[in-house]
Enzyme design. Structure first.
Site, PDB file in Angstrom:
ATOM      1  N   VAL A 203     -85.576  68.797   8.323  1.00  0.00           N
ATOM      2  CA  VAL A 203     -85.856  67.461   8.856  1.00  0.00           C
ATOM      3  C   VAL A 203     -85.749  66.396   7.768  1.00  0.00           C
ATOM      4  O   VAL A 203     -86.289  65.301   7.908  1.00  0.00           O
ATOM      5  CB  VAL A 203     -87.243  67.406   9.530  1.00  0.00           C
ATOM      6  N   CYS A 204     -85.054  66.716   6.684  1.00  0.00           N
ATOM      7  CA  CYS A 204     -84.878  65.756   5.601  1.00  0.00           C
ATOM      8  C   CYS A 204     -83.455  65.202   5.622  1.00  0.00           C
ATOM      9  O   CYS A 204     -82.494  65.963   5.800  1.00  0.00           O
ATOM     10  CB  CYS A 204     -85.161  66.418   4.255  1.00  0.00           C
ATOM     11  N   ILE A 205     -83.330  63.905   5.464  1.00  0.00           N
ATOM     12  CA  ILE A 205     -82.013  63.256   5.467  1.00  0.00           C
ATOM     13  C   ILE A 205     -81.810  62.460   4.180  1.00  0.00           C
ATOM     14  O   ILE A 205     -81.067  61.475   4.143  1.00  0.00           O
ATOM     15  CB  ILE A 205     -81.841  62.350   6.706  1.00  0.00           C
ATOM     16  N   THR A 206     -82.444  62.914   3.098  1.00  0.00           N
ATOM     17  CA  THR A 206     -82.363  62.208   1.828  1.00  0.00           C
ATOM     18  C   THR A 206     -80.924  62.063   1.352  1.00  0.00           C
ATOM     19  O   THR A 206     -80.501  60.996   0.908  1.00  0.00           O
ATOM     20  CB  THR A 206     -83.193  62.935   0.756  1.00  0.00           C
TER      21      THR A 206
END
Length: 325
Positions: free
Chosen positions: A172-175
């Protein structure tokens, strides 16, 4: 260096030395205590809550409580009263330092403090390590997150007892999409890179999609593996239950998402729905059994034997042609 991730690597088996994989011991020493598995649920609001933290502590698993909308001092006090391990999270702002002060002044203290920020190679982290060490000298300090050897060296020199490696590889990370930075897509290679210079334990954080990825993490230098999505979505999970087309899901969102922040500002996370996957104790049992199998394939009896195996990198022009030690 070779660039790869979990899906690009397969470990190579060695002669099995046990009669049954049940003989293999997947427990680990971490911070002066022994835990049943080298895994810890991510310190995220949709993954762990007070009830899950208490269950894990009672059953001999490591945990890190999140720091969002939580009175960490009250939580630590409650765990102390139950004679359970106190493992909390901290940010790097003045309010977070005040929490450390309160823990010290009350005598409650903490056994483990995880400094939990997106970019851990920062002066604010250095100051927070120093503050925790001054106020709670017996606490085991985990600092992160980082993704380079330079960062690991600095955090260790600043006083961290362990470093957390992984910038943006989580489900769930979009860094990497929002900033252009991170270890998403090459997390396992970043772990190997960082472990080469580490003199203290490393926690691999993010990118775990299958139980076999735990064994791969240990092979490439992780003392502990932090897992989000595989621990989210259980019946006990704190995320909201959502029904879609007659099927039940649990919400799972990143700590840097607007769902966790309460506003759309500096967002580097998203929200997804995880199918409810049963009870947490059943998943922990399966993880233990799968890791025992991994150790048996490694020709070993204990977790550290996983570090001795060779591996191959799949895909690319040289697929299958090179053996790595």
């Amino acid at each position: 260096m070779d660039i790869f991730d979990y899906d690009n690597i397969l470990l190579l088996p060695r002669r099995c030395r046990v009669e049954s994989r049940a003989e293999c011991d997947p427990s680990v020493d971490f911070g002066g205590r022994r835990f049943k598995l080298p895994v810890v649920p991510a310190n995220m609001r949709t993954v762990v809550d007070e009830g899950i933290a208490e269950f894990l502590a009672r059953e001999g698993y490591f945990y890190v409580m999140h720091r969002f909308d939580l009175d960490s001092v009250a939580f630590a006090t409650a765990m102390r009263e139950k004679k359970l391990l106190v493992s909390i999270s901290s940010g790097v702002k003045p309010a977070d330092h005040e929490v450390i002060d309160r823990l010290a002044a009350s005598g409650v203290g903490a056994d483990y403090v995880t400094i939990d920020v997106a970019h851990g190679h920062a002066d604010g982290v250095r100051r927070t390590i120093e503050h925790i060490k001054a106020k709670l000298p017996s606490a085991f300090v985990i600092a992160g997150n980082v993704g380079t050897p330079e960062a690991v060296i600095d955090l260790e020199n600043w006083g961290a007892d362990a470093t957390k490696v992984g910038i943006g590889p989580g489900k769930v990370c979009i860094t990497r999409l929002k900033t252009g930075f991170g270890t998403g897509g090459w997390q396992l290679s970043a772990l190997k890179w960082c472990a080469r210079v580490a003199t203290k334990p490393i926690i691999a954080d993010g990118g775990i999609r299958h139980h076999g990825d735990i064994a791969k993490s240990v092979r490439f230098g992780a003392a502990m593996v932090m897992i989000g999505s595989l621990f989210a979505g259980h019946e006990e999970s704190p995320g909201q239950t959502v029904e879609v087309d007659g099927k039940l899901y649990k919400e799972y969102y990143g700590s840097a998402s607007d769902f966790n922040k309460g506003e759309y500002k500096h967002v580097e996370g998203k929200r997804i729905l995880e199918p409810i996957k049963g009870r947490l104790p059943d998943t922990l049992r399966e993880m233990r059994e799968d890791l025992q199998s991994s150790i048996s394939y490694a020709g070993g009896r204990v977790l550290a034997d996983l570090k001795k195996v060779n591996y191959v990198i799949l895909g690319g022009e040289n697929a299958g042609e090179h053996l790595f030690m």
